[in-house]
Design a protein around this motif. Structure first.
Motif, short mmCIF file in Angstrom:
data_model
loop_
_atom_site.label_atom_id
_atom_site.label_comp_id
_atom_site.label_asym_id
_atom_site.label_seq_id
_atom_site.Cartn_x
_atom_site.Cartn_y
_atom_site.Cartn_z
N ASP A 1 0.84 -1.18 0.19
CA ASP A 1 -0.11 0.16 0.06
C ASP A 1 0.83 1.35 0.12
N LEU A 2 0.10 2.24 -0.21
CA LEU A 2 1.15 3.60 -0.19
C LEU A 2 1.27 3.82 1.21
N SER A 3 2.45 4.24 1.54
CA SER A 3 2.80 4.60 2.98
C SER A 3 2.11 5.86 3.46
N LEU A 4 1.27 5.72 4.46
CA LEU A 4 0.51 6.80 4.91
C LEU A 4 0.37 6.52 6.48
N VAL A 5 1.09 7.56 7.18
CA VAL A 5 0.82 7.45 8.54
C VAL A 5 -0.48 7.82 9.13
N TYR A 6 -1.17 7.44 9.74
CA TYR A 6 -2.54 7.83 10.18
C TYR A 6 -2.34 9.43 10.44
N GLY A 7 -3.15 10.29 9.87
CA GLY A 7 -2.94 11.75 10.32
C GLY A 7 -2.14 12.35 9.73
N ASP B 1 9.30 9.26 -5.81
CA ASP B 1 7.86 8.70 -6.26
C ASP B 1 7.18 8.63 -4.77
N LEU B 2 6.02 8.01 -4.72
CA LEU B 2 5.26 7.93 -3.54
C LEU B 2 5.87 6.56 -2.96
N ALA B 3 6.22 6.63 -1.79
CA ALA B 3 6.52 5.41 -0.91
C ALA B 3 5.60 4.37 -0.88
N ILE B 4 6.16 3.24 -0.82
CA ILE B 4 5.15 1.93 -0.37
C ILE B 4 5.52 1.51 0.88
N SER B 5 4.59 0.95 1.69
CA SER B 5 4.48 0.33 2.91
C SER B 5 4.35 -1.31 2.59
N THR B 6 5.31 -1.94 3.17
CA THR B 6 5.51 -3.61 3.00
C THR B 6 5.55 -3.88 4.37
N GLY B 7 5.39 -5.38 4.71
CA GLY B 7 5.84 -6.22 5.72
C GLY B 7 5.03 -5.60 6.83
N ALA C 1 5.44 -2.84 8.62
CA ALA C 1 5.01 -1.56 8.74
C ALA C 1 3.72 -1.52 7.94
N LEU C 2 3.42 -2.37 7.02
CA LEU C 2 2.02 -2.12 6.25
C LEU C 2 1.05 -2.67 7.44
N THR C 3 1.44 -3.67 8.05
CA THR C 3 0.44 -4.09 9.24
C THR C 3 0.22 -3.16 10.30
N GLU C 4 1.25 -2.58 10.70
CA GLU C 4 0.96 -1.53 11.59
C GLU C 4 0.13 -0.22 11.18
N GLN C 5 0.57 -0.03 10.07
CA GLN C 5 -0.41 1.14 9.30
C GLN C 5 -2.02 0.80 9.30
N ARG C 6 -2.31 -0.70 8.84
CA ARG C 6 -3.49 -0.95 8.81
C ARG C 6 -4.04 -1.17 10.16
N VAL C 7 -3.55 -1.51 11.40
CA VAL C 7 -4.02 -1.46 12.62
C VAL C 7 -4.37 -0.29 12.95
N LEU C 8 -3.50 0.89 12.96
CA LEU C 8 -3.85 2.10 13.29
C LEU C 8 -4.84 2.62 12.58
N ARG C 9 -4.99 2.58 11.18
CA ARG C 9 -5.97 2.91 10.39
C ARG C 9 -7.46 2.29 10.97
N ARG C 10 -7.53 1.04 11.38
CA ARG C 10 -8.60 0.30 11.59
C ARG C 10 -9.11 0.82 13.04
N LEU C 11 -8.02 0.91 13.98
CA LEU C 11 -8.61 1.42 15.31
C LEU C 11 -8.93 2.99 15.41
N LEU C 12 -8.57 3.84 14.41
CA LEU C 12 -8.59 5.40 14.42
C LEU C 12 -10.02 5.74 13.80
N THR C 13 -10.41 4.74 12.73
CA THR C 13 -11.41 4.98 11.66
C THR C 13 -12.76 4.95 12.45
#
Length: 120
Positions: free
Chosen positions: A3-9, A19-25, A27-39
């Motif tokens: 996914d594109l690298s985007l820290v929540y907020g 170019d746009l950075a991507i998030s993998t491994g 870091a991607l899981t942490e990004q998704r966990v934070l997005r899920r908890l804060l949405t």
């Protein structure tokens, strides 16, 4: 899959080549966990049950058990978080004005153990 690298907020990150950075491994899981908890629930129109909406607990007294339960239910739905061993969630009063949350989980894609702390 990345996914594109985007820290929540924050903003999209720029990669090493400009170019746009991507998030993998993990870091991607942490990004998704934070997005899920804060949405907030009902904010993601394609899946109305998505999101814990932890922001609604700001200033709520005595909500530690409810916060942990909501977070646990959402982590159970996150495919990148392994369910064995079960994620551990701790909610503590950080000081009179806030609650801190710690989440220990295993990344289902990488097998790494991750400790995530959300300050109060």
């Amino acid at each position: 899959m990345a996914d594109l690298s985007l820290v929540y907020g924050g903003d999209l990150a720029i990669g090493a080549t400009g170019d746009l950075a991507i998030s993998t491994g993990s870091a991607l899981t942490e990004q998704r966990v934070l997005r899920r908890l804060l949405t907030n629930p009902d904010d993601y129109i394609w899946q109305l049950s998505y999101g814990a909406g932890l922001g609604r607990f700001v200033g709520a007294a005595g909500a530690a058990g409810q916060i942990a339960a909501v977070a646990r239910a959402q982590l159970h739905q996150e495919t990148r978080v392994a369910q064995t061993p079960l994620p551990r969630i701790g909610v503590n009063h950080a000081d009179p004005s806030g609650i801190a949350m710690t989440i220990d989980y295993r990344d289902a894609m990488t097998g790494q153990s991750v400790a995530l702390t959300l300050p109060g």
